[in-house]
Design an enzyme around this catalytic site. Structure first.
Site, PDB file in Angstrom:
ATOM      1  N   LYS A  65      -1.582   1.057   5.572  1.00 56.14           N
ATOM      2  CA  LYS A  65      -1.878   0.951   4.187  1.00 56.14           C
ATOM      3  C   LYS A  65      -1.844  -0.419   3.706  1.00 56.14           C
ATOM      4  O   LYS A  65      -2.911  -0.758   2.814  1.00 56.14           O
ATOM      5  CB  LYS A  65      -1.162   1.836   3.077  1.00 56.14           C
ATOM      6  CG  LYS A  65      -1.355   3.272   3.882  1.00 56.14           C
ATOM      7  CD  LYS A  65      -2.253   4.191   3.117  1.00 56.14           C
ATOM      8  CE  LYS A  65      -2.395   5.418   3.598  1.00 56.14           C
ATOM      9  NZ  LYS A  65      -3.962   6.026   3.149  1.00 56.14           N
ATOM     10  N   GLU A  83      -3.327   5.321  -6.780  1.00 57.99           N
ATOM     11  CA  GLU A  83      -2.808   6.623  -6.617  1.00 57.99           C
ATOM     12  C   GLU A  83      -2.085   6.725  -5.253  1.00 57.99           C
ATOM     13  O   GLU A  83      -2.375   5.994  -4.293  1.00 57.99           O
ATOM     14  CB  GLU A  83      -3.852   7.850  -6.465  1.00 57.99           C
ATOM     15  CG  GLU A  83      -4.647   7.945  -5.350  1.00 57.99           C
ATOM     16  CD  GLU A  83      -5.440   6.687  -4.793  1.00 57.99           C
ATOM     17  OE1 GLU A  83      -5.865   5.799  -5.430  1.00 57.99           O
ATOM     18  OE2 GLU A  83      -5.505   6.689  -3.513  1.00 57.99           O
ATOM     19  N   SER A  91       0.024   5.570  12.659  1.00 58.98           N
ATOM     20  CA  SER A  91      -0.412   5.008  11.517  1.00 58.98           C
ATOM     21  C   SER A  91       0.936   4.374  10.628  1.00 58.98           C
ATOM     22  O   SER A  91       0.743   3.560   9.689  1.00 58.98           O
ATOM     23  CB  SER A  91      -1.210   5.899  10.656  1.00 58.98           C
ATOM     24  OG  SER A  91      -0.640   7.086  10.635  1.00 58.98           O
TER      25      SER A  91
HETATM   26  C1  LIG Z   1       1.441   6.830   7.731  1.00 59.42           C
HETATM   27  C2  LIG Z   1       0.212   7.198   7.055  1.00 59.42           C
HETATM   28  N1  LIG Z   1      -0.774   7.719   7.930  1.00 59.42           N
HETATM   29  C3  LIG Z   1      -2.064   8.407   7.519  1.00 59.42           C
HETATM   30  C4  LIG Z   1      -2.092   8.639   6.203  1.00 59.42           C
HETATM   31  C5  LIG Z   1      -3.482   9.308   5.777  1.00 59.42           C
HETATM   32  O1  LIG Z   1      -4.237   8.536   5.097  1.00 59.42           O
HETATM   33  P1  LIG Z   1      -5.749   7.866   6.002  1.00 59.42           P
HETATM   34  O2  LIG Z   1      -6.239   9.076   6.423  1.00 59.42           O
HETATM   35  O3  LIG Z   1      -6.556   7.359   4.697  1.00 59.42           O
HETATM   36  O4  LIG Z   1      -5.395   6.973   6.873  1.00 59.42           O
HETATM   37  C6  LIG Z   1      -1.058   8.202   5.328  1.00 59.42           C
HETATM   38  C7  LIG Z   1      -1.512   8.321   3.746  1.00 59.42           C
HETATM   39  O5  LIG Z   1      -0.498   8.099   3.055  1.00 59.42           O
HETATM   40  C8  LIG Z   1      -0.077   7.658   5.757  1.00 59.42           C
HETATM   41  O6  LIG Z   1       0.916   7.036   4.966  1.00 59.42           O
END
Ligand SMILES: Cc1ncc(COP(=O)(O)O)c(C=O)c1O
Lengths: 456, 292
Positions: free
Chosen positions: A99, A121, A426
């Site tokens: 993020k 948000e 992620s």
């Molecule tokens: C670690 C992590 N992965 C994935 C996501 C999902 O968001 P996005 O699909 O935009 O990557 C989030 C959302 O808060 C997150 O904190």
């Protein structure tokens, strides 16, 4: 278009800020000039590097953000699935998730635009945390809206936002998750738009957000390309990422979209050619407890928008949605707060519609198993969001032992996944420990340790 | 605007031009039930509304403040659907033309696949005169505008305090019915005073010969007077009326109070037009405005 020179659709439909049928700008009139101003700033600073914006962004992502992140060969997963598994370690970005790539980019852009205040948000709290960190780093006042349900299940992140000097405003409407937080942030923005920048946390919302956020996140896939070539000498057969709004998904996929046998996805400017050996792209959604929608109750016990949603307009864009036949948005569910959203990025909807991205889903149980498995086998505690991507690996690849005993893969996509797979981790799971303990106690999970020993 | 746009008589524009200054009232359909809404609309009509906007509730009302957001939630909880809404409109017989105010996704989903036409066709059949869509800026409005032209409905555009320059010109050249002048930045909701943004907006629009009505925050006769005096052809009042519905225990009380408040607002608007102070007596009878 009625208002002068505007950017063309990336896939040639002729409308502004769209991807095929998806995208657009469906917002109250008061916000339209701000979107034009942002589009202008995005083109000048991000696309054309005016005033050295992108140089400063990259330098700060390196020094403050900790980029580049490693691409790690996961030895025990590779053994388990009898193929090469690589993990892209976005959990090692400052703040613990991808993020920051977007939050730092947007807060810096707001600064270049002369804005005085930042709002955002957040669902899992990771985007709120990243925005609060970026705002503190760049000395901007910051307010974060977060659904009450998410405040309660992601407390460590609420503390972190406060520590970094941000105001956290809980939102009680509806199921009090990400969708409601976005509504409330849009209301704030419509009131304060002249001096405030709204840092949208995913590849969602009105143009130019989906493109701009994707561009800030595309560093993930660009690094993977370079790293995997260096380590394995070739491109992966498959790339797997979880999809909530889809920002880590698009960030991971963007550099690989042209690597496809279908000439529609060839990107001439990059000098790459359509290949016979495509890189398969898998977007893993939250299957929650079931893929069925309860229309009567206005509730979907999942947030598998790409797999089960229908076309409509939510939060400024035409995209795939979880909605009733009448067009009311239904409440979504996922054990992971960051995936718990009834919409998804318009570009992902387009890539799914055209067949470039394959949407798949795993349920809460599989995600929790993915969480425990990675923790035990590799010493990495992943975010519950990322655990969905890891859960899919198990489903699609099965274990080497299964294969040997003739049980075979649990999913017919075994062969498509191929011999070399990159999974985007992620984020890290520190924020999720309470939820994981609670949810694990309720279930009989194959990969879980004995959680009863935890004194709660 | 398409070249082959059909020319039709705009009930909406006529209502404002003939009654100038016009009173435009808003309530949410289905709050607390569609049956009550029928009585409330009739009360607003008797009270002298020149146009009545009916909100068709959508689950994500991003342009509304707390008052109308709560009304929308009550209406959705009562099971209000687009089909039920149109059946209500079928039954209504009012002097004032009726407009529907709703969000784009509900319009798109009315048919069997995403398309604006079935909604517009049904709206015309039910006798509605126009449509207002707070999340549909002019840039995205071509499909809906074409359908409205074909069925003889007005598509009303909102002019925000931030709408200026080239965008303002483009939108004003496409105005149909009236220009909905948003009095201040932010969401709907009754306010204690008239924003200076209202005066600035009206000044910016003074060169355009189209009816202008001001909404967002208007709650009492004095506001109406001030706004009309500043050059508006009409005032739009929503949250102050929704407050009456929300705070009445008995629908009969709400009916009486809605009619009385509409009368009072209309009187205030007239006062602004004539600058006649003899009508001042009722100014303090207005409901307590909600503070932002
Ligand atoms: C670690 C992590 N992965 C994935 C996501 C999902 O968001 P996005 O699909 O935009 O990557 C989030 C959302 O808060 C997150 O904190």
């Amino acid at each position: 278009m009625s208002t002068g020179e505007r950017e063309r659709d990336e896939s040639g439909s002729g409308r502004t800020g769209t991807f095929g049928d998806y995208g657009g700008q469906y917002v109250p009139e008061a916000l339209m000039p701000a979107l034009q101003e942002l589009e202008d700033a995005y083109e000048r600073f991000v696309l054309e590097n005016e005033d050295g914006f992108m140089d400063e962004f990259r330098e700060r992502m390196h020094d403050f953000g900790g980029r580049p992140t490693p691409l790690q060969r996961a030895d025990r997963l590779s053994e388990r699935y009898d193929r090469e598994i690589y993990l892209k370690r976005e959990d090692l970005v400052h703040g613990g998730a991808h993020k920051l790539n977007n939050a730092l980019g947007q807060v810096l852009l707001a600064k270049y635009m002369g804005k005085e205040r930042i709002i955002a948000e957040t669902g899992a709290g990771q985007h709120g945390t990243a925005t609060a960190m970026a705002a503190a780093h760049l000395d901007m006042p910051c307010e974060i809206y977060m659904g009450r349900t998410d405040v309660n299940r992601q407390r460590p992140n609420v503390y972190r936002m406060r520590m970094n000097g941000a105001e956290v405003n809980p939102v009680d409407a509806g199921s009090a998750t990400l969708k409601e937080a976005i509504n409330e942030t849009m209301r704030d923005w419509a009131t304060t738009v002249e001096r405030t920048h709204y840092v949208i946390g995913s590849v969602v919302g009105p143009h130019p957000f989906p493109k701009m956020v994707r561009d800030f996140q595309s560093v993930i896939g660009e690094e993977i390309r370079e790293q995997v070539r260096e380590m394995a000498g070739r491109l992966p057969d498959s790339v797997v990422a979880c999809a909530g709004g889809g920002s880590n998904t698009m960030g991971t996929f963007h550099a690989f979209v042209p690597d496809c046998a279908d000439p529609r996805f060839a990107d001439d400017s990059s000098g790459r050619r359509p290949r016979d050996d495509s890189v398969n792209l898998y977007a893993v959604e939250a299957g929650g407890s079931s893929l069925e929608v309860d229309e009567e109750a206005g509730l979907a016990p999942n947030s598998a928008t790409l797999s089960t949603g229908t076309d409509g307009v939510l939060h400024g864009a035409m995209t795939k949605l979880l909605q009733s036949g009448d067009g009311q948005i239904v409440e979504s569910h996922s054990v992971s707060a960051g995936l718990d959203y009834a919409g998804v990025g318009p570009e992902l909807s387009h890539l799914v519609e055209t067949g470039r991205v394959t949407p798949v889903s795993v349920d809460d149980d599989d995600a929790l198993n993915g969480f425990h498995r990675l923790s035990r086998l590799e010493g990495i505690i992943p975010a519950l969001e990322s655990s969905h991507a890891l859960g899919y690996l198990e489903r699609a690849a099965g274990t080497a032992a299964d294969a040997a005993s003739g049980d075979g893969p649990r999913d017919e996509r075994h062969d498509e996944l191929g011999e070399l797979v990159v999974v985007n981790v992620s984020g890290r799971g520190d924020k999720d420990l309470e939820t994981v303990l609670e949810e694990t106690e309720k279930r009989d999970l194959e990969a879980a340790p004995d959680v009863e020993v935890f004194d709660r | 605007m398409t070249d082959d746009a059909v020319d039709y008589d705009s009930d909406v524009e006529a209502a404002i031009r003939e009654s100038r200054p016009a009173l435009i009232t808003y309530i949410t359909a289905g709050d607390p039930t569609l049956e009550d809404t029928k009585a409330y609309v009739e009360a607003l009509d008797r009270g002298g509304s020149d146009l009545i906007e009916l909100g068709l509730p959508f689950s994500e009302p991003i342009a509304e403040g707390p008052t109308i957001q709560a009304a929308i939630n009550r209406a959705l909880e009562a099971g209000t659907t687009p089909r039920g809404f149109f059946e209500l409109v079928d039954e209504l017989e009012t002097d004032a033309p009726l407009l529907v105010m709703t969000y784009y996704n509900l319009i798109l989903q009315y048919g069997s696949e995403p398309d604006v036409r079935p909604f517009v066709e049904r709206a015309a059949e039910a006798g509605l005169s126009g449509i207002i869509v707070p999340d549909l800026p002019a840039e995205e409005a071509d499909p809906l505008r074409e359908a409205c032209d074909d069925y003889g409905l007005d598509l009303v555009f909102i002019i925000a305090p931030t709408t200026e320059g080239e965008r303002l010109e483009t939108i004003m050249s496409q105005v149909s019915g009236f220009a909905y002048v948003q009095a201040r930045l932010g969401t709907t909701g009754a306010r204690a005073n008239v924003s200076t943004a209202t005066h600035d907006s009206l000044a910016r629009l003074s060169g355009y010969d189209v009816p202008k009505a001001v909404g967002f925050g208007v709650s009492k006769g004095d506001h109406a007077a001030e706004i009309v005096e500043a050059g508006a052809d009409g005032v739009i009042v929503g949250s102050a009326l929704v407050d009456i519905i929300a705070s009445s225990d008995d629908p009969a009380d709400a009916v009486a109070e809605l009619e009385a408040t509409a009368t009072e607002l209309k009187r205030g608007a007239r006062r602004g037009a004539t600058d006649d102070t003899e009508d001042d007596t009722n100014a303090e009878d207005a409901p307590e405005p909600e503070q932002p």
